[in-house]
Design an enzyme around this catalytic site. Structure first.
Site, PDB file in Angstrom:
ATOM      1  N   LYS A  41      51.445  38.070  41.016  1.00 46.54           N
ATOM      2  CA  LYS A  41      49.942  38.902  40.773  1.00 46.54           C
ATOM      3  C   LYS A  41      49.998  40.331  39.989  1.00 46.54           C
ATOM      4  CE  LYS A  41      47.410  42.006  43.563  1.00 46.54           C
ATOM      5  NZ  LYS A  41      48.027  43.195  42.856  1.00 46.54           N
ATOM      6  N   ASP A  68      45.162  41.128  37.963  1.00 51.69           N
ATOM      7  CA  ASP A  68      44.176  41.414  39.177  1.00 51.69           C
ATOM      8  C   ASP A  68      43.404  43.006  38.653  1.00 51.69           C
ATOM      9  OD1 ASP A  68      43.130  42.331  41.654  1.00 51.69           O
ATOM     10  OD2 ASP A  68      44.224  43.468  42.454  1.00 51.69           O
ATOM     11  N   LYS A  70      39.624  44.168  38.235  1.00 50.51           N
ATOM     12  CA  LYS A  70      38.976  43.724  39.544  1.00 50.51           C
ATOM     13  C   LYS A  70      37.571  44.222  38.207  1.00 50.51           C
ATOM     14  CE  LYS A  70      40.962  44.598  43.479  1.00 50.51           C
ATOM     15  NZ  LYS A  70      41.985  44.904  43.161  1.00 50.51           N
ATOM     16  N   TYR A  72      34.673  45.935  35.774  1.00 53.96           N
ATOM     17  CA  TYR A  72      33.523  46.311  36.594  1.00 53.96           C
ATOM     18  C   TYR A  72      33.141  47.171  35.704  1.00 53.96           C
ATOM     19  CZ  TYR A  72      30.422  48.318  39.938  1.00 53.96           C
ATOM     20  OH  TYR A  72      29.144  48.783  40.524  1.00 53.96           O
ATOM     21  N   ASP A  73      31.544  46.343  34.702  1.00 57.84           N
ATOM     22  CA  ASP A  73      31.371  46.997  33.743  1.00 57.84           C
ATOM     23  C   ASP A  73      30.130  46.125  33.133  1.00 57.84           C
ATOM     24  OD1 ASP A  73      30.485  48.788  31.459  1.00 57.84           O
ATOM     25  OD2 ASP A  73      32.648  49.104  31.818  1.00 57.84           O
ATOM     26  N   ILE A  74      28.960  46.902  32.314  1.00 58.28           N
ATOM     27  CA  ILE A  74      28.539  45.769  31.611  1.00 58.28           C
ATOM     28  C   ILE A  74      28.301  44.721  31.501  1.00 58.28           C
ATOM     29  CG2 ILE A  74      27.163  48.215  30.838  1.00 58.28           C
ATOM     30  CD1 ILE A  74      27.764  47.223  27.835  1.00 58.28           C
ATOM     31  N   THR A 127      40.276  45.636  51.037  1.00 55.71           N
ATOM     32  CA  THR A 127      40.503  45.707  52.685  1.00 55.71           C
ATOM     33  C   THR A 127      41.079  47.228  52.839  1.00 55.71           C
ATOM     34  OG1 THR A 127      43.080  45.101  51.378  1.00 55.71           O
ATOM     35  CG2 THR A 127      41.683  43.424  51.867  1.00 55.71           C
ATOM     36  N   ARG A 218      54.412  43.948  49.871  1.00 49.56           N
ATOM     37  CA  ARG A 218      55.245  45.026  49.953  1.00 49.56           C
ATOM     38  C   ARG A 218      56.445  43.797  50.942  1.00 49.56           C
ATOM     39  NH1 ARG A 218      51.892  50.683  50.230  1.00 49.56           N
ATOM     40  NH2 ARG A 218      50.108  48.011  49.883  1.00 49.56           N
TER      41      ARG A 218
END
Length: 238
Positions: A41, A68, A70, A72-74, A127, A218
């Site tokens: 990832k 990864d 994420k 997030y927009d129009i 999370t 980790r």
């Protein structure tokens, strides 16, 4: 488009989160772990520093890469970003379900035009969040109700699955079924630190509840011997 090298055998369900600051360190760790032992990832910090060239190097080394970011927009902006990610040959990308129905549909429809496309999943509730923080940003209902609402929306929009806490796996499986990928961060082997994750679970427990993929950072990347840590986790769930 970078050709994504296929893996000729079944990989373990572990996705190692390369949450490292320097691209060279990430490449060295990836080489140590091996593309036949895990998926990788790449998140925001590493991608910002290493960019598309880093992703392409890992893909060309045979790794299945989960990008990864994420998105997030129009809708059109997210769809364009998803297409750009797919051009890198990644195995999976994600968007944020908070972007809404039109954004999710547009992203999925854009990727479906390709002869080969990455898996498209959506983030539900991070999370690291707990109930008091959900109330502070204006979300009503329980944490579980919000996760299930976003998972149902993602399924209705034709996405391949969601990112969710392992504590919501059983809830989603009960209500949505098995034909829906569940990618679970917040995985901590027994007796390791939970760091900044709040809703955590061991790898064995998460798989028993119905997780498809386990994102582990980790406990592997910060271990004295990352390869040994990966092998021990893999052995514990084999």
């Amino acid at each position: 488009m970078t050709e994504n090298l296929s893996v000729p055998f079944s990989l373990p369900p572990v996705i190692v989160a390369l949450d490292l600051a320097q691209p060279q360190a990430a490449l060295e760790l990836a080489q140590q772990l091996g593309s036949h032992r895990c998926r990788l990832k790449i998140g925001k910090e590493l991608f910002t520093r290493g960019g598309p060239p880093l992703v392409e190097k890992l893909v060309n080394q045979g790794f299945e890469v989960f990008l990864d970011l994420k998105y997030y927009d129009i809708p059109n902006t997210v769809a364009g970003a998803c297409e750009a990610a797919a051009d890198l040959g990644v195995w999976m990308i994600n968007v944020h379900a908070f972007g809404g129905r039109n954004m999710l549909l547009t992203a999925r429809e854009t990727l479906e035009k390709r002869s080969q496309r990455p898996l498209l999943i959506a983030v539900t509730i991070l999370t690291s969040l707990i109930m008091t923080e959900l109330y502070a940003i204006g979300l009503h209902g329980t944490l579980e109700e919000n996760v299930l609402r976003l998972a149902r929306l993602s399924k209705a929009c034709g996405l391949d699955g969601v990112v969710c806490s392992p504590q919501e796996i059983f809830l989603i499986r009960q209500n949505i079924g098995t034909d829906f990928k569940l990618v679970t961060p917040g995985i901590r082997p027994f007796a390791t630190s939970q760091d900044d994750q709040k809703r955590i679970m061991t790898p064995e427990e998460a798989l028993k509840r119905g997780a498809d993929y386990l994102v582990i950072g980790r406990p592997i990347t910060a271990a004295p011997d990352p390869l040994q840590a990966l092998l021990e986790i893999t052995a514990s769930i084999d």
